[in-house]
Design a protein around this motif. Structure first.
Motif, PDB file in Angstrom:
ATOM      1  N   VAL A 131      30.857 -34.508  86.721  1.00  0.00           N
ATOM      2  CA  VAL A 131      29.405 -34.301  86.748  1.00  0.00           C
ATOM      3  C   VAL A 131      29.046 -33.075  87.562  1.00  0.00           C
ATOM      4  CG1 VAL A 131      27.224 -35.308  87.517  1.00  0.00           C
ATOM      5  CG2 VAL A 131      28.946 -36.748  86.437  1.00  0.00           C
ATOM      6  N   ASP A 132      29.686 -32.909  88.722  1.00  0.00           N
ATOM      7  CA  ASP A 132      29.319 -31.850  89.663  1.00  0.00           C
ATOM      8  C   ASP A 132      30.207 -30.620  89.576  1.00  0.00           C
ATOM      9  OD1 ASP A 132      27.351 -33.455  90.608  1.00  0.00           O
ATOM     10  OD2 ASP A 132      28.471 -34.175  92.323  1.00  0.00           O
ATOM     11  N   ALA A 133      31.026 -30.473  88.551  1.00  0.00           N
ATOM     12  CA  ALA A 133      31.973 -29.358  88.496  1.00  0.00           C
ATOM     13  C   ALA A 133      31.306 -27.991  88.580  1.00  0.00           C
ATOM     14  CB  ALA A 133      32.829 -29.471  87.247  1.00  0.00           C
ATOM     15  N   PRO A 134      30.228 -27.710  87.834  1.00  0.00           N
ATOM     16  CA  PRO A 134      29.643 -26.371  87.956  1.00  0.00           C
ATOM     17  C   PRO A 134      29.005 -26.128  89.315  1.00  0.00           C
ATOM     18  CG  PRO A 134      28.904 -27.433  85.935  1.00  0.00           C
ATOM     19  CD  PRO A 134      29.625 -28.457  86.744  1.00  0.00           C
ATOM     20  N   ARG A 135      28.492 -27.169  89.936  1.00  0.00           N
ATOM     21  CA  ARG A 135      27.775 -27.007  91.197  1.00  0.00           C
ATOM     22  C   ARG A 135      28.729 -26.906  92.378  1.00  0.00           C
ATOM     23  NH1 ARG A 135      25.110 -30.854  94.833  1.00  0.00           N
ATOM     24  NH2 ARG A 135      26.285 -32.400  93.694  1.00  0.00           N
ATOM     25  N   ARG A 136      29.911 -27.492  92.315  1.00  0.00           N
ATOM     26  CA  ARG A 136      30.816 -27.567  93.451  1.00  0.00           C
ATOM     27  C   ARG A 136      31.965 -26.582  93.356  1.00  0.00           C
ATOM     28  NH1 ARG A 136      32.768 -33.425  94.600  1.00  0.00           N
ATOM     29  NH2 ARG A 136      34.544 -32.078  94.546  1.00  0.00           N
ATOM     30  N   GLN A 137      31.738 -25.399  92.863  1.00  0.00           N
ATOM     31  CA  GLN A 137      32.824 -24.454  92.688  1.00  0.00           C
ATOM     32  C   GLN A 137      33.270 -23.831  93.998  1.00  0.00           C
ATOM     33  OE1 GLN A 137      33.292 -22.141  89.478  1.00  0.00           O
ATOM     34  NE2 GLN A 137      33.011 -23.859  88.138  1.00  0.00           N
ATOM     35  N   GLY A 138      32.363 -23.683  94.947  1.00  0.00           N
ATOM     36  CA  GLY A 138      32.742 -23.133  96.228  1.00  0.00           C
ATOM     37  C   GLY A 138      32.779 -21.614  96.214  1.00  0.00           C
ATOM     38  N   MET A 139      33.365 -21.052  97.240  1.00  0.00           N
ATOM     39  CA  MET A 139      33.412 -19.615  97.416  1.00  0.00           C
ATOM     40  C   MET A 139      34.672 -19.066  96.749  1.00  0.00           C
ATOM     41  SD  MET A 139      33.488 -17.436 100.973  1.00  0.00           S
ATOM     42  CE  MET A 139      32.423 -18.597 101.747  1.00  0.00           C
ATOM     43  N   GLY A 140      34.513 -18.052  95.929  1.00  0.00           N
ATOM     44  CA  GLY A 140      35.655 -17.424  95.282  1.00  0.00           C
ATOM     45  C   GLY A 140      36.375 -16.478  96.238  1.00  0.00           C
ATOM     46  N   ILE A 141      37.499 -15.943  95.791  1.00  0.00           N
ATOM     47  CA  ILE A 141      38.295 -15.070  96.646  1.00  0.00           C
ATOM     48  C   ILE A 141      37.553 -13.769  96.945  1.00  0.00           C
ATOM     49  CG2 ILE A 141      39.564 -14.083  94.689  1.00  0.00           C
ATOM     50  CD1 ILE A 141      41.023 -14.807  98.157  1.00  0.00           C
ATOM     51  N   GLN A 142      36.828 -13.227  95.974  1.00  0.00           N
ATOM     52  CA  GLN A 142      36.099 -11.978  96.220  1.00  0.00           C
ATOM     53  C   GLN A 142      34.957 -12.196  97.207  1.00  0.00           C
ATOM     54  OE1 GLN A 142      35.083 -10.792  92.240  1.00  0.00           O
ATOM     55  NE2 GLN A 142      36.776  -9.326  92.193  1.00  0.00           N
ATOM     56  N   THR A 143      34.250 -13.293  97.068  1.00  0.00           N
ATOM     57  CA  THR A 143      33.167 -13.592  98.006  1.00  0.00           C
ATOM     58  C   THR A 143      33.722 -13.843  99.398  1.00  0.00           C
ATOM     59  OG1 THR A 143      31.962 -14.594  96.177  1.00  0.00           O
ATOM     60  CG2 THR A 143      31.150 -15.053  98.389  1.00  0.00           C
ATOM     61  N   GLY A 144      34.838 -14.534  99.483  1.00  0.00           N
ATOM     62  CA  GLY A 144      35.468 -14.788 100.772  1.00  0.00           C
ATOM     63  C   GLY A 144      35.904 -13.502 101.454  1.00  0.00           C
ATOM     64  N   LEU A 145      36.497 -12.575 100.689  1.00  0.00           N
ATOM     65  CA  LEU A 145      36.901 -11.295 101.264  1.00  0.00           C
ATOM     66  C   LEU A 145      35.690 -10.476 101.704  1.00  0.00           C
ATOM     67  CD1 LEU A 145      39.814 -10.298  98.876  1.00  0.00           C
ATOM     68  CD2 LEU A 145      39.986 -10.960 101.272  1.00  0.00           C
ATOM     69  N   LEU A 146      34.614 -10.522 100.927  1.00  0.00           N
ATOM     70  CA  LEU A 146      33.398  -9.804 101.303  1.00  0.00           C
ATOM     71  C   LEU A 146      32.808 -10.358 102.597  1.00  0.00           C
ATOM     72  CD1 LEU A 146      31.240  -7.686 100.554  1.00  0.00           C
ATOM     73  CD2 LEU A 146      30.045  -9.499  99.336  1.00  0.00           C
ATOM     74  N   VAL A 147      32.742 -11.680 102.705  1.00  0.00           N
ATOM     75  CA  VAL A 147      32.211 -12.305 103.926  1.00  0.00           C
ATOM     76  C   VAL A 147      33.095 -11.962 105.122  1.00  0.00           C
ATOM     77  CG1 VAL A 147      31.827 -14.532 105.057  1.00  0.00           C
ATOM     78  CG2 VAL A 147      31.012 -14.149 102.744  1.00  0.00           C
ATOM     79  N   PHE A 148      34.413 -11.993 104.939  1.00  0.00           N
ATOM     80  CA  PHE A 148      35.333 -11.651 106.022  1.00  0.00           C
ATOM     81  C   PHE A 148      35.153 -10.197 106.462  1.00  0.00           C
ATOM     82  CE2 PHE A 148      39.454  -9.889 107.330  1.00  0.00           C
ATOM     83  CZ  PHE A 148      39.674 -10.652 108.466  1.00  0.00           C
ATOM     84  N   THR A 149      35.035  -9.284 105.490  1.00  0.00           N
ATOM     85  CA  THR A 149      34.864  -7.866 105.809  1.00  0.00           C
ATOM     86  C   THR A 149      33.556  -7.621 106.548  1.00  0.00           C
ATOM     87  OG1 THR A 149      36.136  -7.279 103.845  1.00  0.00           O
ATOM     88  CG2 THR A 149      34.760  -5.557 104.813  1.00  0.00           C
ATOM     89  N   LEU A 150      32.467  -8.202 106.048  1.00  0.00           N
ATOM     90  CA  LEU A 150      31.174  -8.001 106.693  1.00  0.00           C
ATOM     91  C   LEU A 150      31.132  -8.606 108.091  1.00  0.00           C
ATOM     92  CD1 LEU A 150      28.732  -8.500 103.691  1.00  0.00           C
ATOM     93  CD2 LEU A 150      29.491  -6.370 104.743  1.00  0.00           C
ATOM     94  N   SER A 151      31.724  -9.780 108.260  1.00  0.00           N
ATOM     95  CA  SER A 151      31.716 -10.391 109.590  1.00  0.00           C
ATOM     96  C   SER A 151      32.580  -9.587 110.560  1.00  0.00           C
ATOM     97  CB  SER A 151      32.180 -11.845 109.521  1.00  0.00           C
ATOM     98  OG  SER A 151      33.525 -11.910 109.103  1.00  0.00           O
ATOM     99  N   SER A 152      33.682  -9.011 110.069  1.00  0.00           N
ATOM    100  CA  SER A 152      34.514  -8.164 110.930  1.00  0.00           C
ATOM    101  C   SER A 152      33.752  -6.916 111.357  1.00  0.00           C
ATOM    102  CB  SER A 152      35.798  -7.763 110.200  1.00  0.00           C
ATOM    103  OG  SER A 152      36.545  -8.899 109.872  1.00  0.00           O
TER     104      SER A 152
END
Length: 75
Positions: A31-52
């Motif tokens: 039921v929740d598969a589209p909603r619970r995808q989470g953060m992808g690898i590109q988004t995770g790398l972007l967040v890591f880069t910006l926070s650094s």
């Protein structure tokens, strides 16, 4: 092993999420598969880069404030 225990054992070991809805057990991953995808690898790398970058600039700004404060207080 009786049937309810087999079902519960299966639900506990296949790492899926179930919920009791209107007197029935419903598979929430389907039921929740589209909603619970989470953060992808590109988004995770972007967040890591910006926070650094923010941490680097915040550290530099803190050093500047410390030097200015020291020079004002101790001339």
């Amino acid at each position: 092993m009786s049937f309810p225990f087999v079902v519960l054992d299966h639900m506990a070991n296949n790492q899926r999420t179930y919920q009791w809805v209107n007197g029935r057990i419903q598979d929430m991953d389907a039921v929740d598969a589209p909603r619970r995808q989470g953060m992808g690898i590109q988004t995770g790398l972007l967040v890591f880069t910006l926070s650094s970058l923010v941490m680097v600039f915040a550290g530099g700004a803190l050093a500047v404030v410390a030097v200015v404060l020291y020079s004002v207080l101790f001339g």
